[in-house]
Each structure stands twice: as structure tokens, then as C-alpha cells.
Design a protein around this motif. Structure first.
Motif, PDB file in Angstrom:
ATOM      1  N   ILE A  62       0.844  -1.207   0.000  1.00  0.00           N
ATOM      2  CA  ILE A  62       0.000   0.000   0.000  1.00  0.00           C
ATOM      3  C   ILE A  62       0.874   1.250   0.000  1.00  0.00           C
ATOM      4  N   ASN A  63       1.882   1.287   0.866  1.00  0.00           N
ATOM      5  CA  ASN A  63       2.766   2.452   0.956  1.00  0.00           C
ATOM      6  C   ASN A  63       3.537   2.721  -0.320  1.00  0.00           C
ATOM      7  N   SER A  64       3.716   1.698  -1.145  1.00  0.00           N
ATOM      8  CA  SER A  64       4.471   1.890  -2.381  1.00  0.00           C
ATOM      9  C   SER A  64       3.574   2.216  -3.578  1.00  0.00           C
ATOM     10  N   LEU A  65       2.274   2.340  -3.364  1.00  0.00           N
ATOM     11  CA  LEU A  65       1.370   2.724  -4.450  1.00  0.00           C
ATOM     12  C   LEU A  65       1.761   4.104  -4.978  1.00  0.00           C
ATOM     13  N   ARG A  66       1.722   4.305  -6.292  1.00  0.00           N
ATOM     14  CA  ARG A  66       2.040   5.587  -6.915  1.00  0.00           C
ATOM     15  C   ARG A  66       0.820   6.497  -6.827  1.00  0.00           C
ATOM     16  N   VAL A  67       1.035   7.704  -6.348  1.00  0.00           N
ATOM     17  CA  VAL A  67      -0.045   8.683  -6.205  1.00  0.00           C
ATOM     18  C   VAL A  67       0.418  10.034  -6.753  1.00  0.00           C
ATOM     19  N   TYR A  68      -0.548  10.891  -7.000  1.00  0.00           N
ATOM     20  CA  TYR A  68      -0.277  12.252  -7.457  1.00  0.00           C
ATOM     21  C   TYR A  68      -0.622  13.226  -6.339  1.00  0.00           C
ATOM     22  N   CYS A  69      -0.062  14.406  -6.411  1.00  0.00           N
ATOM     23  CA  CYS A  69      -0.363  15.448  -5.439  1.00  0.00           C
ATOM     24  C   CYS A  69      -1.815  15.902  -5.606  1.00  0.00           C
ATOM     25  N   GLY A  70      -2.465  16.219  -4.521  1.00  0.00           N
ATOM     26  CA  GLY A  70      -3.831  16.733  -4.557  1.00  0.00           C
ATOM     27  C   GLY A  70      -3.930  18.095  -5.216  1.00  0.00           C
ATOM     28  N   ASN A  71      -2.799  18.761  -5.403  1.00  0.00           N
ATOM     29  CA  ASN A  71      -2.773  20.079  -6.043  1.00  0.00           C
ATOM     30  C   ASN A  71      -2.388  19.989  -7.518  1.00  0.00           C
ATOM     31  N   ARG A  72      -2.589  18.821  -8.081  1.00  0.00           N
ATOM     32  CA  ARG A  72      -2.219  18.590  -9.482  1.00  0.00           C
ATOM     33  C   ARG A  72      -2.949  19.546 -10.429  1.00  0.00           C
ATOM     34  N   GLU A  73      -4.222  19.790 -10.171  1.00  0.00           N
ATOM     35  CA  GLU A  73      -4.996  20.693 -11.047  1.00  0.00           C
ATOM     36  C   GLU A  73      -4.494  22.127 -10.969  1.00  0.00           C
TER      37      GLU A  73
ATOM     38  N   GLY B 232      -1.299  22.782 -10.811  1.00  0.00           N
ATOM     39  CA  GLY B 232      -0.013  22.826 -11.487  1.00  0.00           C
ATOM     40  C   GLY B 232       1.079  21.956 -10.890  1.00  0.00           C
ATOM     41  N   CYS B 233       0.838  21.316  -9.770  1.00  0.00           N
ATOM     42  CA  CYS B 233       1.872  20.480  -9.164  1.00  0.00           C
ATOM     43  C   CYS B 233       2.064  19.205  -9.985  1.00  0.00           C
ATOM     44  N   THR B 234       3.299  18.874 -10.258  1.00  0.00           N
ATOM     45  CA  THR B 234       3.605  17.694 -11.065  1.00  0.00           C
ATOM     46  C   THR B 234       4.157  16.546 -10.222  1.00  0.00           C
ATOM     47  N   TRP B 235       4.129  16.683  -8.891  1.00  0.00           N
ATOM     48  CA  TRP B 235       4.682  15.644  -8.031  1.00  0.00           C
ATOM     49  C   TRP B 235       3.923  14.336  -8.202  1.00  0.00           C
ATOM     50  N   GLU B 236       4.679  13.263  -8.271  1.00  0.00           N
ATOM     51  CA  GLU B 236       4.146  11.910  -8.320  1.00  0.00           C
ATOM     52  C   GLU B 236       5.110  11.069  -7.499  1.00  0.00           C
ATOM     53  N   GLY B 237       4.584  10.251  -6.608  1.00  0.00           N
ATOM     54  CA  GLY B 237       5.476   9.442  -5.792  1.00  0.00           C
ATOM     55  C   GLY B 237       4.738   8.370  -5.030  1.00  0.00           C
ATOM     56  N   ASP B 238       5.465   7.715  -4.142  1.00  0.00           N
ATOM     57  CA  ASP B 238       4.875   6.667  -3.310  1.00  0.00           C
ATOM     58  C   ASP B 238       3.916   7.275  -2.292  1.00  0.00           C
ATOM     59  N   LEU B 239       2.862   6.537  -1.991  1.00  0.00           N
ATOM     60  CA  LEU B 239       1.886   6.987  -1.007  1.00  0.00           C
ATOM     61  C   LEU B 239       2.563   7.349   0.309  1.00  0.00           C
ATOM     62  N   SER B 240       3.575   6.590   0.695  1.00  0.00           N
ATOM     63  CA  SER B 240       4.263   6.857   1.962  1.00  0.00           C
ATOM     64  C   SER B 240       4.994   8.197   1.956  1.00  0.00           C
TER      65      SER B 240
ATOM     66  N   HIS C 175       5.471  15.551   1.177  1.00  0.00           N
ATOM     67  CA  HIS C 175       5.328  16.463   0.040  1.00  0.00           C
ATOM     68  C   HIS C 175       4.197  17.462   0.297  1.00  0.00           C
ATOM     69  N   ALA C 176       3.067  16.973   0.780  1.00  0.00           N
ATOM     70  CA  ALA C 176       1.888  17.825   0.968  1.00  0.00           C
ATOM     71  C   ALA C 176       2.173  18.979   1.929  1.00  0.00           C
ATOM     72  N   ARG C 177       3.016  18.754   2.923  1.00  0.00           N
ATOM     73  CA  ARG C 177       3.344  19.816   3.897  1.00  0.00           C
ATOM     74  C   ARG C 177       4.090  20.967   3.251  1.00  0.00           C
ATOM     75  N   HIS C 178       4.797  20.696   2.148  1.00  0.00           N
ATOM     76  CA  HIS C 178       5.642  21.725   1.537  1.00  0.00           C
ATOM     77  C   HIS C 178       5.319  22.008   0.077  1.00  0.00           C
TER      78      HIS C 178
END
Length: 89
Positions: free
Chosen positions: A6-17, A19-27, A32-35
Motif C-alpha cells: 500500500i505504501n508503495s502505491l504511486r499517487v499524485y499530489c492533490g494540487n495537481r490541477e 499545477g503540481c507535477t509531483w508523483e510518488g509513493d503513497l508513503s 510532500h503535501a506539507r511543503h
């Protein structure tokens, strides 16, 4: 084992719409979200009356553009505090 998967699932930032392009592991998402520079935040002068909602990325520009407005808010706050002090005397 399931938690590791579960922690290794690939997710996108909630601020993608926004303009954020971050993509990474759920863990890694909470860190990322804090900054995230696209996260919406209230102006640091909100408690003094600034109603701007800005992103972390645009905060510095807002602070420069609204410097005079923020100074006026601070003057009003000082004036209000002087009135409160006078009433206490």
C-alpha cells in the motif's frame, strides 16, 4: 507485507490541477503535501485583516505586492491596541 505494498502505491499530489507535477509513493505524500508550492494558504497577515488566499509559490510575490496594504493593516492594529491600553488606564 500488505502495508508495504500500500505504501508503495504511486499517487499524485492533490494540487495537481493547480499545477503540481509531483508523483510518488503513497508513503512520501504527507511530507510532500506539507511543503507543496501549489498548496493554498491564507496570507500571514490574515489575523490582521488580509483576506488573500495564495499558494506557497506565490506567497513572496503577494507579500511584496501587498506590502503597503499590510502596513496599513498593522497601523490599524496598533491604533486599536492603543485604544485598548487607554481604556485599561
Amino acid at each position: 507485507r500488505a502495508q508495504r505494498k500500500i505504501n508503495s502505491l504511486r499517487v499524485y499530489c492533490g494540487n495537481r490541477e493547480s499545477g503540481c507535477t509531483w508523483e510518488g509513493d503513497l508513503s512520501d505524500h504527507p511530507a510532500h503535501a506539507r511543503h507543496c508550492e501549489f498548496c493554498l494558504v491564507k496570507c500571514p497577515f490574515e489575523e490582521h485583516g488580509c483576506t488573500a488566499v495564495i499558494t506557497n509559490k506565490t506567497c513572496d510575490a503577494h507579500m511584496q505586492e501587498a506590502a503597503m496594504a499590510h502596513a496599513l493593516l498593522m497601523c490599524n492594529a496598533v491604533t486599536a491596541l492603543k485604544g485598548e491600553v487607554a481604556q485599561l488606564r
